[in-house]
Scaffold this motif. Structure first.
Motif, PDB file in Angstrom:
ATOM      1  N   PHE A 487       0.807  -1.212   0.000  1.00  0.00           N
ATOM      2  CA  PHE A 487       0.000   0.000   0.000  1.00  0.00           C
ATOM      3  C   PHE A 487       0.845   1.269   0.000  1.00  0.00           C
ATOM      4  CE2 PHE A 487      -2.560  -3.401   1.662  1.00  0.00           C
ATOM      5  CZ  PHE A 487      -3.817  -3.184   1.132  1.00  0.00           C
ATOM      6  N   LEU A 488       2.170   1.134   0.006  1.00  0.00           N
ATOM      7  CA  LEU A 488       3.039   2.306  -0.013  1.00  0.00           C
ATOM      8  C   LEU A 488       3.073   2.936  -1.394  1.00  0.00           C
ATOM      9  CD1 LEU A 488       6.091   1.073   2.107  1.00  0.00           C
ATOM     10  CD2 LEU A 488       4.214   2.573   2.826  1.00  0.00           C
ATOM     11  N   ASN A 489       3.179   4.243  -1.418  1.00  0.00           N
ATOM     12  CA  ASN A 489       3.249   4.991  -2.672  1.00  0.00           C
ATOM     13  C   ASN A 489       4.707   5.107  -3.105  1.00  0.00           C
ATOM     14  OD1 ASN A 489       2.952   6.815  -4.806  1.00  0.00           O
ATOM     15  ND2 ASN A 489       2.943   8.584  -3.424  1.00  0.00           N
ATOM     16  N   MET A 745       1.046   6.859   1.058  1.00  0.00           N
ATOM     17  CA  MET A 745       0.205   5.718   0.722  1.00  0.00           C
ATOM     18  C   MET A 745      -0.310   5.809  -0.703  1.00  0.00           C
ATOM     19  SD  MET A 745       0.531   4.299   3.594  1.00  0.00           S
ATOM     20  CE  MET A 745      -0.468   2.854   3.264  1.00  0.00           C
ATOM     21  N   GLU A 751      -3.845   7.830   4.406  1.00  0.00           N
ATOM     22  CA  GLU A 751      -2.765   8.640   4.979  1.00  0.00           C
ATOM     23  C   GLU A 751      -2.981   8.928   6.465  1.00  0.00           C
ATOM     24  OE1 GLU A 751       0.055  10.238   3.584  1.00  0.00           O
ATOM     25  OE2 GLU A 751      -0.160   9.202   1.683  1.00  0.00           O
ATOM     26  N   TYR A 759       1.130   8.638   9.090  1.00  0.00           N
ATOM     27  CA  TYR A 759       1.384   9.361   7.837  1.00  0.00           C
ATOM     28  C   TYR A 759       0.435  10.539   7.640  1.00  0.00           C
ATOM     29  CZ  TYR A 759       3.650   4.849   6.991  1.00  0.00           C
ATOM     30  OH  TYR A 759       4.413   3.712   7.100  1.00  0.00           O
TER      31      TYR A 759
END
Length: 827
Positions: A487-489, A745, A751, A759
Motif C-alpha cells: 500500500f506504499l506509494n 500511501m 494517509e 502518515y
C-alpha cells in the motif's frame, strides 16, 4: 396403547436423523457457478496468505516457507471450511454453504493480516471485505460465462468490459490513488555555486580492496561467519543488559544472550600504512532476513579510498515475528559496537592478522543506519551509559571523532540521549521514509556541540525522494514488510542505485573531510550545489551545516550578548513555537517564527557594542543563518475547512485577472532591492516567483479556490555603523525552498488513518543553512575588488526584508563564518 408407544421414536433418534439429514444437505445449494466462485475465493485467499508468509520468514528460505505454510493453511482451511459448511447447514443458511464458508475464512484471514499490519479495525474490515468480494465476483463471472454458451470472443469482451468497470469503481471509491499534495518547483538561484575542485567521492579510489571476515566460526546460517571465517573471535556476555532471551531465538541462532558473537565483514585497502577505521552497523529488520551484507557498496568504496570498513553483524538483536525483539536492544547495539572496537584492537595488537599495524586509532568513525544510527551516536558518547562497565577497557585510547547517522531513530535509553561534544556528525534522511518517517537525525544534530577543535563540523541532508530501506541493498524497495508494503506509494521514489549513489557521495566526502583532512569537500555540506555534478538530479536536497569555527550572533532561544535589540515592521514574531516532527513532538529547536501578510515586512537584529570587538577577528567571510518555509501552517487551515487534503491545478476559472502578469511595475521597495520585473510581478500577484505558480497556473488548495502562498522573496540587508546599507537578494544564491510534501500511501484516504495516523502530516519542517559570502552584498566590493571592503565588525544591524506575501518562515542560527571557513563560492 402400548403398541402406539412402541412405534414412537425416541428424541435422541430424531435428533440423530436430523443431524444426518442436515449433514447430507450441506452441499444442496452448490452448483457450477458457486463452485467456480468458491475456487476463486480460495485462490484469492492463497495469494493473500502467500504475501503474508513473505513477511514472516523462518530462515529456512522463501521456497520452503511458502511450501510449509501454504500446506498448513490449505489443510487447516479445508478442515475449517468443512466444519463451517456443516454448521451453516444446521442453521438452514439459504446460501451456497461451502462458498460462504470460504468467503468467511478468506475475509477473516485477510482482516487479521491487515489488522496486525496496523491498519485499524475499520480499514482492515473494509479492505478485507472488498478483496474477498472481488474474488467472489471474479469467480462468479467466470462461472456464468463458462455456462452461457456464448462465443469465445463475446465471453472475452464481456470479461474485459467487466474488468475495466471494476477497476473504475475501485479507483473511484477505494483505490483512489495517492493524495495530490502541491508539486512545487524550487526556484533556481541566479548565481551558480562553483563546482568543488575535487574528485567525485563516489568513484573508487586508488587502493585495491581485500575482503575477509572475523567472527565466532560457528554461525549456523552464513558460512562467512562459520566454516569460511578468516579470524575467529570470542563471544561476549550481554546478560547484564539483556535479561530475557526467548528459546525460539536460541533455537534459531544456537546461542543465548551470554554468548553473543562478534561477527564482522571487512573491506581493507591493500598496502602498507595505518588507515582510518569505519564501523558500519545496520538497523532493525526481520532477524531471519540478514542485514549486515547490505553495505558492501559503502565498505568497498571506503576501502578503495584508504579506509578500513567493517560491517557489524547485529542480526541476532533484530525483530522476529516468532520471538519478538530483545528488551533493551538499543543499548546493546551501542555496546556491541564498542565490543567490536575492542576485538579489532586485539586483532591489531596480536601481530598476526591483517589488522596488525594497519589501524590508525586516532581516526575512527561510526556509521549507523536506522537503529544503528542511534547506536553509533550512543557508542560515540559511550561514557554516558557504559562508564561503569569494567570490561570496556581501552576505549580512551581510541578517538571516536566522526559519526554518520543514516535515517536514525532517537529514543530515550535509560531516560537519556546521546549528546556529542567536538565530534563530526552527519545525518541523512529521506522525505519518503515510511519506516522512520520523522527526521530524528535533526534532533541528534541539535545536540551536537563544539567547544574545542575548529576543524570539527556537523551537517544534515534531507533528500526529497529517498526512502528508508534502499540505503541497504538487502532490504529491498519497500519500507514496510508485506502485506502492508503493497500500500506504499512508490511514485517518484528514487531508484535504489541513485539513492545509494547519494549515500556514497555524502558518506565518502564526509569521511574524506573528517578522517583524511580533505577540506576540499567541505562546500558540499554547506550547499549541495557545489557538488551537484556528482549527485542524481531527480530529487531535491536540503542541507544544514555548522562548523566549530561558526561565530554565533544569536540562536534566539538563549541569551545573545551580541544582540542589543530587534525591530519588527508589519509582521508577527513568535519566539516560543518549537520545531516539531510529523508526530507533533518537539525536535529540540525553537528559533524565531516570522509571519507576514503584505510585501515590505521586515525583521531587524541590532548588534551590540560587544559585537564590534567580538567580530574583529573576522575578515570578510560569510553571513550564515538557517531558514525553513512554514507554508504548510498557512494552507493547513484552508484544507481542514474545505475537507480536502490535496491540491488541484487551476482551471480557466481559477486564472488570475488580466494585468497581473510579468510586466507589472515594481513597487518602490522592490525597485530599491533590485528585484527583477518577473519576480516583482509574481510577488504582486501572490504567485510563486519560482515558475511553478505563475499567473493563471497557480495550484489551487483543495476545493477552496485559494492559491498557494508564494515562495518568499527575501532581501538581506547589512547596515554598517556609517549608515551604509549592503544588500543581497536571497534569490541570487539560495532561494527559499518549498516544503517537501510527501504522499506515503498509494490509497490517499489511508494517509491519516493507519498506524495511528503515522502518515497524517505530509510535511516535516527542516531547516536549511544559507552561507552568504559578504563580498556578494551590493556595496561590499570596491571597484574591481574581489574581497569585501569591510569586516563583520563594521556591521550595526542585520535586516531581513520580505518582498512578497503572505508568508511564514522560521529563522535561526545566525552568525558568521570566517574567510578561511567559507568553502562555498558563487559565480
Amino acid at each position: 396403547m402400548t403398541e402406539g408407544l412402541d412405534n414412537r421414536k425416541a428424541p435422541w433418534r430424531l435428533m440423530m436423523e436430523w443431524v444426518k439429514e442436515r449433514f447430507n444437505k450441506r452441499h444442496d445449494r452448490e452448483g457450477f457457478i458457486s463452485r467456480c466462485a468458491a475456487f476463486s475465493v480460495a485462490l484469492f485467499g492463497a495469494v493473500a496468505m502467500s504475501l503474508q508468509i513473505s513477511g514472516i520468514p523462518t530462515g529456512l528460505g522463501a521456497v520452503l516457507d511458502q511450501a510449509i505454510f501454504l500446506s498448513i493453511a490449505v489443510v487447516l482451511g479445508a478442515v475449517a471450511c468443512y466444519v463451517l459448511t456443516v454448521l451453516f447447514s444446521f442453521f438452514y443458511l439459504p446460501l451456497p454453504r461451502r462458498l460462504f464458508s470460504l468467503f468467511v475464512l478468506v475475509e477473516s484471514e485477510t482482516y487479521v493480516m491487515l489488522h496486525y499490519a496496523e491498519f485499524g479495525w475499520k480499514v482492515s474490515l473494509l479492505l478485507s471485505l472488498s478483496y474477498t468480494v472481488l474474488g467472489l465476483a471474479a469467480g462468479s463471472l467466470l462461472g456464468i460465462l463458462a455456462k452461457s454458451g456464448l462465443k469465445s470472443w463475446v465471453k472475452l469482451g464481456i470479461a474485459g468490459v467487466t474488468v475495466m468497470l471494476a477497476m473504475l469503481l475501485l479507483n473511484a471509491f477505494l483505490w483512489t490513488g495517492p493524495v495530490e499534495w502541491p508539486e512545487r518547483t524550487a526556484k533556481e538561484a541566479i548565481l551558480e555555486a562553483i563546482a568543488l575542485d575535487a574528485e567525485d567521492p563516489s568513484l573508487p579510489g586508488k587502493y585495491n580492496v581485500e575482503f575477509f571476515s572475523y567472527g565466532s566460526g560457528s554461525d549456523r546460517h552464513r558460512a562467512l561467519f562459520g566454516t569460511d571465517i578468516t579470524y575467529e573471535t570470542a563471544s561476549v556476555d550481554a546478560s547484564s543488559y539483556i535479561e530475557e532471551w526467548p528459546w525460539l531465538r536460541s533455537l534459531f541462532w544456537g546461542f543465548h544472550q551470554n554468548e553473543l558473537p562478534l561477527n564482522g565483514r571487512v573491506w581493507m585497502p591493500a598496502g602498507e600504512g595505518e588507515f582510518p577505521l569505519a564501523l558500519i552497523v545496520h538497523g532493525n529488520h526481520l532477524m531471519e532476513d540478514f542485514s549486515d551484507d547490505g553495505y558492501g557498496y559503502l565498505g568497498e568504496l571506503l576501502a578503495s579510498k584508504g579506509m578500513i570498513a567493517v560491517s557489524v553483524d547485529a542480526n541476532f538483536l533484530n525483530f522476529s515475528v516468532w520471538s519478538g525483539i530483545p528488551k533493551n536492544d538499543m543499548k546493546v547495539r551501542a555496546w556491541l559496537l564498542l565490543k567490536h572496537l575492542q576485538v579489532i584492537k586485539n586483532l591489531d595488537e596480536s601481530g598476526a592478522t591483517a589488522f596488525s599495524g594497519s589501524v590508525d586509532w586516532s581516526r575512527v568513525a561510526l556509521i549507523g543506519h536506522s537503529r544503528g544510527g542511534q547506536a553509533a551516536a550512543m557508542a560515540a558518547d559511550w561514557a554516558r551509559w557504559f562508564d561503569e562497565d569494567q570490561e570496556l577497557q581501552g576505549l580512551e585510547e581510541m578517538e571516536l571523532s566522526t559519526v554518520v547517522a543514516i535515517a536514525p531513530v532517537d529514543r530515550a535509553v535509560d531516560d537519556d540521549y546521546a549528546e556529542l561534544r567536538d565530534i563530526n556528525y552527519l545525518t541523512i534522511q529521506g522525505a519518503k521514509d515510511a519506516d522512520v518517517n520523522n527526521f530524528y537525525g535533526d534532533r541528534q544534530y541539535n545536540r551536537v556541540t563544539f567547544t574545542g577543535s575548529k576543524e570539527r563540523f556537523k551537517a544534515s541532508v534531507y533528500i526529497e525522494n529517498a526512502n528508508h530501506s534502499q540505503f541497504n541493498t538487502s532490504w529491498g524497495r519497500l519500507d514496510e514488510r508485506l502485506p502492508g508494503g503493497l500500500f506504499l506509494n512508490n511514485k517518484d521514489l528514487l531508484p535504489q542505485n541513485e539513492q545509494q549513489k547519494i549515500a556514497q557521495v555524502y558518506v565518502a566526502a564526509f569521511l574524506e573531510a573528517t578522517l583524511k583532512d580533505e577540506k576540499r569537500y567541505m562546500g558540499l555540506f554547506q550547499d549541495y550545489r557545489s557538488g551537484d555534478q556528482w549527485l542524481p538530479d531527480a530529487t531535491r536536497y536540503l542541507s544544514r551545516y555548522e562548523g566549530a569555527d561558526f561565530v554565533e550572533v544569536t540562536r534566539f532561544q538563549k541569551p545573545a550578548p551580541l544582540v542589543e535589540a530587534t525591530a519588527v515592521q508589519d509582521m508577527t514574531v513568535i519566539d516560543d513555537e518549537s520545531m516539531r516532527d510529523r508526530d507533533g513532538k518537539v525536535k529540540g529547536k525553537t528559533g524565531l517564527v516570522l509571519e507576514w501578510e503584505e510585501p515590505g515586512a521586515s525583521f531587524e537584529i541590532q548588534l551590540s557594542k560587544e559585537a564590534e570587538s567580538h567580530l574583529e577577528q573576522l575578515d570578510g567571510g560569510s553571513l550564515v543563518f538557517a531558514v525553513s518555509n512554514l507554508e504548510w501552517d498557512l494552507i493547513a487551515p484552508v484544507l481542514e475547512e474545505n475537507g480536502s487534503n490535496g491540491t488541484k491545478k487551476s482551471s480557466d476559472d481559477d486564472k488570475a485577472p488580466e494585468g497581473r502578469a510579468a510586466d507589472s511595475s515594481k513597487s518602490e521597495a522592490q525597485a530599491d532591492a533590485g528585484v527583477a520585473p518577473d519576480t516583482a510581478a509574481n510577488a504582486d500577484s501572490g504567485t510563486d516567483a519560482g515558475g511553478d505558480a505563475v499567473a493563471g497556473t497557480a495550484p489551487v488548495i483543495g476545493g477552496s479556490g485559494e492559491t498557494l502562498p508564494p515562495l518568499p522573496v527575501v532581501e538581506v540587508v547589512l547596515t554598517e555603523r556609517t549608515g551604509e546599507e549592503l544588500t543581497l537578494l536571497l534569490d541570487d544564491i539560495a532561494p527559499i525552498e518549498p516544503p517537501s510534501y510527501t504522499s506515503f500511501m498509494s490509497i490517499g484516504w489511508l494517509e491519516g488513518t493507519i498506524k495511528n495516523s503515522k502518515y497524517g502530516k505530509p510535511v516535516e519542517e527542516v531547516l536549511r543553512t544559507v552561507v552568504a559570502p559578504i563580498h556578494l552584498f551590493d556595496g561590499a566590493k570596491g571597484e574591481g575588488q574581489e574581497d569585501s571592503a569591510f569586516s563583520p565588525s563594521d556591521i550595526k544591524s542585520i535586516t531581513f526584508r520580505f518582498l512578497n506575501g503572505p508568508g511564514k518562515i522560521r529563522i535561526d542560527e545566525i552568525g558568521f563564518l570566517p574567510e578561511g571557513g567559507s568553502y562555498v563560492h558563487y559565480q
